[in-house]
Design a protein around this motif. Sequence first.
Motif, short mmCIF file in Angstrom:
data_model
loop_
_atom_site.label_atom_id
_atom_site.label_comp_id
_atom_site.label_asym_id
_atom_site.label_seq_id
_atom_site.Cartn_x
_atom_site.Cartn_y
_atom_site.Cartn_z
N ARG A 73 8.29 2.78 12.28
CA ARG A 73 8.11 2.63 13.72
C ARG A 73 7.20 3.71 14.29
O ARG A 73 6.59 3.52 15.35
N ASP A 91 8.33 -7.15 12.01
CA ASP A 91 9.65 -7.44 11.46
C ASP A 91 10.71 -6.53 12.08
O ASP A 91 10.44 -5.74 12.98
N ARG A 92 11.93 -6.63 11.56
CA ARG A 92 13.06 -5.90 12.15
C ARG A 92 12.92 -4.38 12.05
O ARG A 92 13.56 -3.66 12.80
N ASP A 133 12.07 -2.89 15.36
CA ASP A 133 12.90 -3.23 16.51
C ASP A 133 13.35 -1.96 17.24
O ASP A 133 13.84 -1.02 16.63
N SER A 137 11.23 -9.13 15.53
CA SER A 137 12.52 -9.67 15.13
C SER A 137 13.63 -8.69 15.49
O SER A 137 13.47 -7.48 15.34
N GLU A 138 14.75 -9.22 15.96
CA GLU A 138 15.87 -8.38 16.36
C GLU A 138 16.80 -8.14 15.17
O GLU A 138 16.95 -8.99 14.30
N ARG A 139 17.40 -6.97 15.18
CA ARG A 139 18.39 -6.65 14.16
C ARG A 139 19.74 -7.24 14.57
O ARG A 139 20.51 -6.61 15.30
N ARG A 140 20.00 -8.43 14.11
CA ARG A 140 21.19 -9.14 14.57
C ARG A 140 22.47 -8.57 13.98
O ARG A 140 23.53 -8.68 14.58
N ARG A 156 24.36 -5.27 12.97
CA ARG A 156 24.35 -3.82 13.07
C ARG A 156 25.18 -3.21 11.94
O ARG A 156 26.07 -3.85 11.37
N ASP A 209 15.46 -14.45 9.10
CA ASP A 209 14.57 -14.06 10.19
C ASP A 209 13.78 -15.29 10.65
O ASP A 209 12.91 -15.78 9.94
#
Length: 201
Positions: free
Chosen positions: A73, A96-97, A100, A118-121, A123, A147
């Motif tokens: 990131r 990609d995640r 995020d 893409s969200e980190r669904r 945790r 994803d």
Amino acid sequence: GAPARAHAGAVRARGAGGLVAGDRGRVARGREKRGATIGRSLRGRSGSRFHLAVDAAGAPFAIRIGPGNENERLHLLPLVDELRACGRRPRELWADRGYDGAELRRQLRRRGIDPMISERRRRRGLPVEPGMPTVLRGNRRRPKVRDPLARKRWPVERTNSWLRNWRRVATRWERRPELWLAVIQVAAAMTIYQMLGASLC
């Protein structure tokens, strides 16, 4: 014996210009770590990584390198700013995640870019659903969440694969990071040239 003396003389002759052996950031002399922007990755090896920003067709237009253990990131906004400095104004950014984060999304919107990240669904700490596929990362198997945006990101994955077909890109042999970056940029230029040639056929 004579072979050992010859090897030692060759190492001394190379001096500080010796090549890095493999992706572990070592040279033959003294088994010492050498080079900058090197860090231990999830697989336990010392190395470097490169990060790309490509267009919708997969042509690489911005490249950055960093240690293997550095969060990806940290390179997203510098890649975007590099594109903007060259006069490119992307309307959307697909990632990609790993990218995020609320702050990254806010910074992209401030630059007039719609973040399609893409969200980190799932945790950390949440239970794993039965039958969920897993992927090996480091020494542990981690759940692989489906994803829905993955199909839109295949150009960058394909370009990554093309660049890693170059031996000096896939394995960093250059001690100085700017030299390795130059190698990747040459490979990227050749990739764009081949893409243009294919489009004209």
